[in-house]
Scaffold this motif. Sequence first.
Motif, PDB file in Angstrom:
ATOM      1  N   GLN A 483     -59.816 -68.386  77.230  1.00 52.34           N
ATOM      2  CA  GLN A 483     -60.527 -67.676  76.177  1.00 52.34           C
ATOM      3  C   GLN A 483     -60.990 -66.276  76.591  1.00 52.34           C
ATOM      4  OE1 GLN A 483     -63.738 -70.316  75.051  1.00 52.34           O
ATOM      5  NE2 GLN A 483     -62.459 -71.377  73.544  1.00 52.34           N
ATOM      6  N   VAL A 484     -60.708 -65.914  77.862  1.00 59.08           N
ATOM      7  CA  VAL A 484     -61.126 -64.585  78.293  1.00 59.08           C
ATOM      8  C   VAL A 484     -60.397 -63.481  77.504  1.00 59.08           C
ATOM      9  CG1 VAL A 484     -59.379 -64.230  80.101  1.00 59.08           C
ATOM     10  CG2 VAL A 484     -61.668 -63.250  80.382  1.00 59.08           C
ATOM     11  N   GLY A 485     -59.248 -63.827  76.907  1.00 60.51           N
ATOM     12  CA  GLY A 485     -58.533 -62.851  76.100  1.00 60.51           C
ATOM     13  C   GLY A 485     -59.314 -62.399  74.887  1.00 60.51           C
ATOM     14  N   GLN A 486     -60.264 -63.242  74.400  1.00 62.81           N
ATOM     15  CA  GLN A 486     -61.075 -62.823  73.257  1.00 62.81           C
ATOM     16  C   GLN A 486     -61.926 -61.594  73.599  1.00 62.81           C
ATOM     17  OE1 GLN A 486     -63.362 -66.099  71.700  1.00 62.81           O
ATOM     18  NE2 GLN A 486     -61.634 -67.531  71.733  1.00 62.81           N
ATOM     19  N   ILE A 487     -62.427 -61.564  74.840  1.00 59.92           N
ATOM     20  CA  ILE A 487     -63.211 -60.392  75.260  1.00 59.92           C
ATOM     21  C   ILE A 487     -62.323 -59.154  75.271  1.00 59.92           C
ATOM     22  CG2 ILE A 487     -64.625 -59.431  77.096  1.00 59.92           C
ATOM     23  CD1 ILE A 487     -65.330 -62.241  77.946  1.00 59.92           C
ATOM     24  N   GLY A 488     -61.077 -59.327  75.766  1.00 58.29           N
ATOM     25  CA  GLY A 488     -60.150 -58.194  75.775  1.00 58.29           C
ATOM     26  C   GLY A 488     -59.846 -57.690  74.377  1.00 58.29           C
ATOM     27  N   GLN A 489     -59.709 -58.594  73.411  1.00 56.55           N
ATOM     28  CA  GLN A 489     -59.443 -58.171  72.042  1.00 56.55           C
ATOM     29  C   GLN A 489     -60.623 -57.402  71.456  1.00 56.55           C
ATOM     30  OE1 GLN A 489     -58.488 -61.782  69.952  1.00 56.55           O
ATOM     31  NE2 GLN A 489     -56.535 -62.081  71.036  1.00 56.55           N
ATOM     32  N   VAL A 490     -61.846 -57.846  71.786  1.00 59.79           N
ATOM     33  CA  VAL A 490     -63.037 -57.155  71.298  1.00 59.79           C
ATOM     34  C   VAL A 490     -63.107 -55.737  71.891  1.00 59.79           C
ATOM     35  CG1 VAL A 490     -65.549 -57.133  71.356  1.00 59.79           C
ATOM     36  CG2 VAL A 490     -64.333 -59.253  70.821  1.00 59.79           C
ATOM     37  N   ILE A 491     -62.794 -55.612  73.179  1.00 56.67           N
ATOM     38  CA  ILE A 491     -62.814 -54.295  73.829  1.00 56.67           C
ATOM     39  C   ILE A 491     -61.763 -53.376  73.210  1.00 56.67           C
ATOM     40  CG2 ILE A 491     -62.431 -53.085  76.003  1.00 56.67           C
ATOM     41  CD1 ILE A 491     -63.543 -55.558  77.436  1.00 56.67           C
ATOM     42  N   GLN A 492     -60.562 -53.921  72.978  1.00 60.06           N
ATOM     43  CA  GLN A 492     -59.495 -53.127  72.384  1.00 60.06           C
ATOM     44  C   GLN A 492     -59.855 -52.686  70.966  1.00 60.06           C
ATOM     45  OE1 GLN A 492     -55.727 -55.085  72.339  1.00 60.06           O
ATOM     46  NE2 GLN A 492     -54.666 -53.414  71.299  1.00 60.06           N
ATOM     47  N   ALA A 493     -60.451 -53.591  70.199  1.00 56.08           N
ATOM     48  CA  ALA A 493     -60.836 -53.244  68.827  1.00 56.08           C
ATOM     49  C   ALA A 493     -61.890 -52.143  68.806  1.00 56.08           C
ATOM     50  CB  ALA A 493     -61.345 -54.485  68.102  1.00 56.08           C
ATOM     51  N   ALA A 494     -62.816 -52.166  69.769  1.00 54.13           N
ATOM     52  CA  ALA A 494     -63.887 -51.169  69.779  1.00 54.13           C
ATOM     53  C   ALA A 494     -63.399 -49.809  70.259  1.00 54.13           C
ATOM     54  CB  ALA A 494     -65.037 -51.649  70.656  1.00 54.13           C
ATOM     55  N   THR A 495     -62.489 -49.766  71.220  1.00 53.29           N
ATOM     56  CA  THR A 495     -62.059 -48.495  71.816  1.00 53.29           C
ATOM     57  C   THR A 495     -60.880 -47.860  71.084  1.00 53.29           C
ATOM     58  OG1 THR A 495     -60.711 -49.733  73.390  1.00 53.29           O
ATOM     59  CG2 THR A 495     -62.936 -49.099  74.085  1.00 53.29           C
ATOM     60  N   LEU A 496     -59.867 -48.673  70.758  1.00 53.92           N
ATOM     61  CA  LEU A 496     -58.655 -48.122  70.171  1.00 53.92           C
ATOM     62  C   LEU A 496     -58.639 -48.225  68.647  1.00 53.92           C
ATOM     63  CD1 LEU A 496     -55.992 -49.405  72.722  1.00 53.92           C
ATOM     64  CD2 LEU A 496     -57.219 -47.234  72.703  1.00 53.92           C
ATOM     65  N   GLU A 497     -58.999 -49.383  68.124  1.00 49.34           N
ATOM     66  CA  GLU A 497     -58.956 -49.586  66.684  1.00 49.34           C
ATOM     67  C   GLU A 497     -60.229 -49.135  65.990  1.00 49.34           C
ATOM     68  OE1 GLU A 497     -58.050 -53.664  66.020  1.00 49.34           O
ATOM     69  OE2 GLU A 497     -56.304 -53.671  67.353  1.00 49.34           O
ATOM     70  N   ARG A 498     -61.274 -48.822  66.767  1.00 50.30           N
ATOM     71  CA  ARG A 498     -62.546 -48.350  66.243  1.00 50.30           C
ATOM     72  C   ARG A 498     -63.123 -49.322  65.217  1.00 50.30           C
ATOM     73  NH1 ARG A 498     -64.404 -45.691  69.655  1.00 50.30           N
ATOM     74  NH2 ARG A 498     -65.777 -44.559  68.251  1.00 50.30           N
ATOM     75  N   LYS A 499     -63.070 -50.609  65.588  1.00 47.68           N
ATOM     76  CA  LYS A 499     -63.623 -51.665  64.743  1.00 47.68           C
ATOM     77  C   LYS A 499     -64.658 -52.443  65.536  1.00 47.68           C
ATOM     78  CE  LYS A 499     -59.375 -52.367  62.046  1.00 47.68           C
ATOM     79  NZ  LYS A 499     -58.350 -53.375  61.656  1.00 47.68           N
ATOM     80  N   GLN A 500     -65.657 -52.930  64.794  1.00 47.92           N
ATOM     81  CA  GLN A 500     -66.683 -53.756  65.429  1.00 47.92           C
ATOM     82  C   GLN A 500     -66.337 -55.225  65.226  1.00 47.92           C
ATOM     83  OE1 GLN A 500     -70.669 -52.776  64.325  1.00 47.92           O
ATOM     84  NE2 GLN A 500     -71.576 -54.617  65.242  1.00 47.92           N
TER      85      GLN A 500
END
Length: 777
Positions: A483-500
């Motif tokens: 489930q550590v990939g969920q943290i990576g998805q959150v980081i990617q969404a905040a930095t690249l996709e500019r989503k919360q």
Amino acid sequence: MQSHSLALVAVALLLAVWTLVAGWAVLAARARMARAQGAQQLARKLARMVEEAPALPLLVRADGRIEGASRLAGWLGRDALPDYLTELEDVLDAQALGALTQAVRHTQKTGAPLAMALVPRGGARTLSVRGGLADPQVAPADAALLWVFDATDSESRVRALEAESAQAHADFSGLAGLIEAAPLPMWFRDAAMRLRLVNSAYVRAVGAASAVDVVEQGIELVEAGEGPTPAKVAADVFASGRPLERVVSATINGQRRTMRVSDLPIGAEGVAGYAVDIEQMEELTRQFRRFREAERQTLDTLSAGIAQFDAGRNLVFANQPFLRIFAIPPAWVADTPPFDRVLDRLRDGGKVPEVRDFPEWRRERQAWFHAREPREEPWHLSDGTHLRVVAQPMPDGGLLLIFEDRTEQLQLSATRDTLLRTRTATFDNLFESLAVFGPDSRVQLWNRRFATDWALDEEFLATHPRADHLLTRLAPSLRRPAQVGQIGQVIQAATLERKQTSGRLALADGRHLEFSGVPLPDGNGLLTVLDITDSQKAEAALRERNAALIEADAVKSRFMANMSYEFRNPLNSIGGFAEMLDSGLAGELTPQARDYVAAILASVARLGEQIENVLDLSQSEAGMLPLAREPVDIFPLLADVVRERAEKITAAGLTLDLRGTSAVGKVTGDVRRLRKVFGLLIDNAMAATPEGGRILVECTRQAHDVRVVVSDNGKGMDAAALARAMEGLSLSTDGRPVERRLGLGLPLVRQLIAAHGGQFELLSEPGAGTSAIVTLP
């Protein structure tokens, strides 16, 4: 004896006669000898004269035999003359020899004179031949006597003159062709000032059929008008011998044009002239003047001070901010003072930095005129003012000085640095685990709690690892490492996709974490991790309570909306009756009663405004606020709002500075609601600023947003007072006024900005004033 005497006498007579005859013979012989000697001497003299003469004779007999001076053989390049004319073939080419032979025969037969030029082989000498039929005393009949001249020098001179004449003719033809092909009208007047020559451009300009018609009719290019005629002007030029240039108006091809006419004296021949159409240049000059006036009007609207110096280092323009910053009267600028005098005046007014050697400092600033690149330097004045000075060299040798007052900017920068330090200290002391990731997914910042909760050492975090390396370290701490990939998805969404985005995870030690990725305005992403182990137990209860609160809030909003409408009707009645009393429908009022009625009307207007604010606030909270969506020019709107409050600002003894330009652009929103928002913010600032204070309204364009800052230098508020102001409260906990704010104004501003999709932020510190920041998309 007598016969003997007679014989003797006869003999004597005979001897005497013989003696006489012999004497006469001797004398005659001597005379002939003398004549022969004289003739021989004359012949030698004549021969010598012939040898020394510039022309040498050549006798050509009827049979072709020739006789001539020996020097002539040298001219022909031979040692001796040949016997016959035809034997000169080694000296003359066949064509020249044939022409000579034919000319001699023609002369022998007809007696006609002969004249021709011969060039012996090699071309080193040119011989001129002149001749005719020889006198019979010189030679027998049908003989021709030729005289040969050495015309080498004269022929060279003739050829040079011919070449020079041909070149002059070619130059004249080229010059005439150039004048004829010239696009500008050109003409020539004789000594009587009559037109003699005009080119095609002149003919086209006056609309004539041909140059002949122009000359015959004397058609002038420039009308006489009220001044002297063109012929009179040309006559003055001819008399003075000096050229004259003048600018006049003329009709060219049916159009009125501005022409620069030049008249040039040409010796004693007359006067030449030409006209250059400068209408376009004059129009460009007029456009330049209009552009310069518009530019200077624009410079007057800037907040930075502008001073412009010409190539002579004289002050030719200064905008209003410059005059205001340095307290210079406009009349002083009208005298165009030199650069040194301007610096001296600034020094006298304490508007230049304190330096040890002012003359040397001034000479260094004079070098700005010769710089190739702009120069920039800060000026820290004794009164605490900080100026940014930019010296821009101009192409014409002048200088443009820009003075930007950065005092407030530096103060804001210092405030910002303080806020950053405060934020860093706050960041490290939060109970949440926080980490900031850059667009390249590397860890930029983190707090101590983040390293502690995830058991990460500082050395590893100091390398600013990428998110994938960090997640590899975090995976063993999870109950389900996948489930550590969920943290990576959150980081990617905040930095690249500019989503919360957010999520929850369970750790291997039994703790439960809630994490969230928040995009930051600077392009980074914030990862927050919160331990919710204890909070999960109360989550259900909190949800129920939250639902009850939401329902209560909705009931409150509906109640407030209904009450606002209920209040409006009696308030309108009160206002109507008060207006009728004020108009005298119930009879004439006493002065005191009029004051009471005026107070009632003012209170009604004030209460109506508050009711409208309450209505807007309640509708906004209920999600029912109607908003128009149309393009709005934000800076002109701010200017109108400020203009409406100009009298109040002046009456309160305040100063308001509006910064920005129309280049900020437009936003999409409701004009009336936005006007109310900025009006409430400016009214708040006026209410919070004591007399003599200053209010700044600044409008700027960011990457995708428009940012409006309304700040004042009032008393300011601490964090608690700031929170109460945002809730619409105006009193401290002990009942004393904290700062005069307009009740529901700030909550209403926050709701209206949120309805437009923007953000509202209120910053304040005690003693440092308050800043309201509005960001609109």
